[in-house]
Design a protein around this motif. Structure first.
Motif, PDB file in Angstrom:
ATOM      1  N   ARG A  10      46.175  15.922  16.599  1.00  0.00           N
ATOM      2  CA  ARG A  10      46.165  14.826  17.564  1.00  0.00           C
ATOM      3  C   ARG A  10      47.158  13.793  17.042  1.00  0.00           C
ATOM      4  NH1 ARG A  10      42.101  12.491  20.847  1.00  0.00           N
ATOM      5  NH2 ARG A  10      41.168  14.573  20.880  1.00  0.00           N
ATOM      6  N   ASP A  11      48.355  13.817  17.575  1.00  0.00           N
ATOM      7  CA  ASP A  11      49.435  12.969  17.086  1.00  0.00           C
ATOM      8  C   ASP A  11      49.674  13.249  15.592  1.00  0.00           C
ATOM      9  OD1 ASP A  11      49.753  11.808  19.641  1.00  0.00           O
ATOM     10  OD2 ASP A  11      48.125  10.407  19.227  1.00  0.00           O
ATOM     11  N   SER A  12      49.495  12.253  14.735  1.00  0.00           N
ATOM     12  CA  SER A  12      49.770  12.453  13.304  1.00  0.00           C
ATOM     13  C   SER A  12      48.519  12.827  12.511  1.00  0.00           C
ATOM     14  CB  SER A  12      50.386  11.182  12.707  1.00  0.00           C
ATOM     15  OG  SER A  12      49.489  10.088  12.821  1.00  0.00           O
ATOM     16  N   THR A  13      47.442  13.164  13.213  1.00  0.00           N
ATOM     17  CA  THR A  13      46.178  13.482  12.544  1.00  0.00           C
ATOM     18  C   THR A  13      45.876  14.975  12.638  1.00  0.00           C
ATOM     19  OG1 THR A  13      45.280  11.293  13.074  1.00  0.00           O
ATOM     20  CG2 THR A  13      43.703  13.006  12.455  1.00  0.00           C
ATOM     21  N   LEU A  14      45.553  15.575  11.504  1.00  0.00           N
ATOM     22  CA  LEU A  14      45.104  16.968  11.449  1.00  0.00           C
ATOM     23  C   LEU A  14      43.589  16.979  11.550  1.00  0.00           C
ATOM     24  CD1 LEU A  14      45.538  20.026  10.838  1.00  0.00           C
ATOM     25  CD2 LEU A  14      45.359  19.425   8.400  1.00  0.00           C
ATOM     26  N   ALA A  42      49.257  20.850   4.740  1.00  0.00           N
ATOM     27  CA  ALA A  42      49.279  19.465   5.218  1.00  0.00           C
ATOM     28  C   ALA A  42      49.904  18.522   4.196  1.00  0.00           C
ATOM     29  CB  ALA A  42      47.865  19.008   5.552  1.00  0.00           C
ATOM     30  N   GLU A  43      49.715  18.824   2.923  1.00  0.00           N
ATOM     31  CA  GLU A  43      50.306  17.988   1.876  1.00  0.00           C
ATOM     32  C   GLU A  43      51.817  17.900   2.019  1.00  0.00           C
ATOM     33  OE1 GLU A  43      49.288  18.934  -2.104  1.00  0.00           O
ATOM     34  OE2 GLU A  43      47.138  19.122  -1.699  1.00  0.00           O
ATOM     35  N   ARG A  44      52.443  19.007   2.422  1.00  0.00           N
ATOM     36  CA  ARG A  44      53.904  19.069   2.500  1.00  0.00           C
ATOM     37  C   ARG A  44      54.445  18.596   3.847  1.00  0.00           C
ATOM     38  NH1 ARG A  44      52.584  24.179   0.047  1.00  0.00           N
ATOM     39  NH2 ARG A  44      52.848  25.191   2.093  1.00  0.00           N
ATOM     40  N   ASP A  45      53.562  18.395   4.806  1.00  0.00           N
ATOM     41  CA  ASP A  45      53.975  18.011   6.149  1.00  0.00           C
ATOM     42  C   ASP A  45      53.950  16.492   6.279  1.00  0.00           C
ATOM     43  OD1 ASP A  45      54.367  17.601   8.850  1.00  0.00           O
ATOM     44  OD2 ASP A  45      53.066  19.249   9.483  1.00  0.00           O
ATOM     45  N   THR A  46      55.121  15.880   6.272  1.00  0.00           N
ATOM     46  CA  THR A  46      55.187  14.419   6.317  1.00  0.00           C
ATOM     47  C   THR A  46      54.779  13.855   7.670  1.00  0.00           C
ATOM     48  OG1 THR A  46      57.539  14.537   6.897  1.00  0.00           O
ATOM     49  CG2 THR A  46      56.982  14.321   4.562  1.00  0.00           C
ATOM     50  N   SER A  47      54.701  14.706   8.698  1.00  0.00           N
ATOM     51  CA  SER A  47      54.286  14.224  10.013  1.00  0.00           C
ATOM     52  C   SER A  47      52.777  14.033  10.099  1.00  0.00           C
ATOM     53  CB  SER A  47      54.746  15.189  11.117  1.00  0.00           C
ATOM     54  OG  SER A  47      54.024  16.412  11.063  1.00  0.00           O
ATOM     55  N   ILE A  48      52.036  14.580   9.135  1.00  0.00           N
ATOM     56  CA  ILE A  48      50.583  14.403   9.081  1.00  0.00           C
ATOM     57  C   ILE A  48      50.273  13.198   8.216  1.00  0.00           C
ATOM     58  CG2 ILE A  48      48.396  15.398   8.306  1.00  0.00           C
ATOM     59  CD1 ILE A  48      49.516  18.153   8.956  1.00  0.00           C
ATOM     60  N   ASN A 206      53.269   6.504   0.933  1.00  0.00           N
ATOM     61  CA  ASN A 206      53.421   6.494  -0.519  1.00  0.00           C
ATOM     62  C   ASN A 206      52.311   5.685  -1.180  1.00  0.00           C
ATOM     63  OD1 ASN A 206      55.020   6.836  -3.092  1.00  0.00           O
ATOM     64  ND2 ASN A 206      55.146   4.609  -2.901  1.00  0.00           N
ATOM     65  N   ALA A 207      52.025   4.502  -0.635  1.00  0.00           N
ATOM     66  CA  ALA A 207      50.977   3.657  -1.217  1.00  0.00           C
ATOM     67  C   ALA A 207      49.602   4.303  -1.058  1.00  0.00           C
ATOM     68  CB  ALA A 207      50.991   2.283  -0.559  1.00  0.00           C
ATOM     69  N   VAL A 208      49.346   4.896   0.112  1.00  0.00           N
ATOM     70  CA  VAL A 208      48.059   5.550   0.347  1.00  0.00           C
ATOM     71  C   VAL A 208      47.831   6.666  -0.669  1.00  0.00           C
ATOM     72  CG1 VAL A 208      46.835   7.083   1.941  1.00  0.00           C
ATOM     73  CG2 VAL A 208      47.860   4.973   2.791  1.00  0.00           C
ATOM     74  N   LYS A 255      55.610  -6.113  11.995  1.00  0.00           N
ATOM     75  CA  LYS A 255      54.867  -4.964  11.522  1.00  0.00           C
ATOM     76  C   LYS A 255      55.813  -3.991  10.810  1.00  0.00           C
ATOM     77  CE  LYS A 255      51.278  -5.120  15.080  1.00  0.00           C
ATOM     78  NZ  LYS A 255      50.597  -4.383  16.186  1.00  0.00           N
ATOM     79  N   PRO A 256      55.410  -3.468   9.649  1.00  0.00           N
ATOM     80  CA  PRO A 256      56.291  -2.538   8.944  1.00  0.00           C
ATOM     81  C   PRO A 256      56.381  -1.214   9.680  1.00  0.00           C
ATOM     82  CG  PRO A 256      54.154  -2.656   7.859  1.00  0.00           C
ATOM     83  CD  PRO A 256      54.154  -3.719   8.913  1.00  0.00           C
ATOM     84  N   GLN A 257      57.509  -0.541   9.524  1.00  0.00           N
ATOM     85  CA  GLN A 257      57.732   0.770  10.132  1.00  0.00           C
ATOM     86  C   GLN A 257      57.987   1.765   8.989  1.00  0.00           C
ATOM     87  OE1 GLN A 257      57.498   1.389  13.456  1.00  0.00           O
ATOM     88  NE2 GLN A 257      56.888  -0.766  13.670  1.00  0.00           N
ATOM     89  N   TYR A 258      56.933   2.468   8.601  1.00  0.00           N
ATOM     90  CA  TYR A 258      57.065   3.418   7.494  1.00  0.00           C
ATOM     91  C   TYR A 258      57.441   4.791   8.030  1.00  0.00           C
ATOM     92  CZ  TYR A 258      54.595  -0.198   4.891  1.00  0.00           C
ATOM     93  OH  TYR A 258      54.237  -1.369   4.300  1.00  0.00           O
ATOM     94  N   LYS A 259      58.297   5.482   7.299  1.00  0.00           N
ATOM     95  CA  LYS A 259      58.755   6.802   7.711  1.00  0.00           C
ATOM     96  C   LYS A 259      57.977   7.883   6.966  1.00  0.00           C
ATOM     97  CE  LYS A 259      63.410   5.120   8.713  1.00  0.00           C
ATOM     98  NZ  LYS A 259      64.862   5.261   8.412  1.00  0.00           N
TER      99      LYS A 259
END
Length: 259
Positions: A10-14, A42-48, A206-208, A255-259
């Motif tokens: 669902r969007d960026s959520t697995l 999922a660890e390697r998928d930056t879209s998640i 990265n912070a998370v 608002k920050p825009q993180y990639k």
């Protein structure tokens, strides 16, 4: 239909859904390997950006299948060892996943199902959801890290009561005790978890990831070692692109825009 772990996006959520129709989503060893493989991917998928663990048909999980446990008594003990090792791998994968993991619990989370919920970073529960460590009532002891999680989250006497007596405890009570994060109307746990996941997706990945690592290490680190770990992590974040974007956005009042 057989027991399976269903994966969807669902969007960026697995979303990982425990499914075992007719058996209250009881666990099966096939789920364990599938969960570890999916979380590793999922660890390697930056879209998640976040992961949700939930159960099908508004019921989280009844734990292990007791009929299968009885059958395993006549088999080589190595069969049960392999099963428990598989469950442990799943628990570790949830803990080690760099993305935030939310358990969305409606109905009940019993036995290893309760342990899996505890392995997640957050728990959202329906108002009448029940959590049960029922092992002692059937002559067994906890698995999936249930004894580890509860004795680190509750006073010893209360953890002993839950683990030994095996009586159900409502999510609302666990919310009061600081184990369940949010209590929502029955049948809405998944929707609430999805909304929360959307909020988490706006944070610095990265912070998370680094905060999750620090929390895990704090379980065993002495203070001095944790201070060193915090220092290293802080500097690494400060020099990361997310750190630059976060600080700049705050100073620019946007608002920050993180990639």
């Amino acid at each position: 239909m057989s027991a399976e772990l269903k994966a969807s996006r669902r969007d960026s959520t697995l979303i990982l859904t425990l499914s075992n129709p007719g058996a209250l989503n009881a666990l099966h060893p096939d789920m364990y390997a599938a969960a570890v493989e999916t979380l590793t991917t999922a660890e390697r998928d930056t879209s998640i950006r976040a992961v949700i663990l939930t159960g099908a048909d508004n019921f989280f999980c009844a734990g292990g299948n007791l009929n299968r446990l009885l059958e395993n008594r006549s088999k080589d003990p190595g069969v049960q060892v392999a099963t428990l090792d598989g469950l442990a791998s799943w628990v570790n994968a949830l803990r080690d996943c760099p993305k935030p993991v939310i358990a969305a619990v409606d109905g009940a989370a019993a036995g290893a199902g309760f342990s899996l919920a505890l392995a997640c970073d957050f728990i959202v529960a329906g108002s009448s959801a029940k959590f049960i460590m029922s092992y002692g009532r059937i002559g067994l002891t906890p698995d999936g890290g249930g004894s580890w999680f509860l004795t680190r989250s509750l006073p010893r006497q209360l953890a002993t009561e839950l683990l030994m007596e095996g009586k159900p405890i409502l999510g609302a009570r666990l919310n009061e005790l600081g184990i369940v994060n949010r209590v929502v109307p029955d049948g809405t746990a998944l929707d609430a978890a999805l909304a929360w996941a959307e909020e988490l997706a706006r944070l610095s990945p990265n912070a998370v990831e680094r905060i999750k690592t620090l929390i895990r290490e704090a379980q065993t680190n002495p203070l001095e070692q944790q201070l060193e770990a915090e220092k290293d992590s802080f500097i690494a974040c400060q020099r990361h692109a997310d750190g630059k974007e976060g600080i700049t956005a705050f100073l620019e009042k946007r608002k920050p825009q993180y990639k």
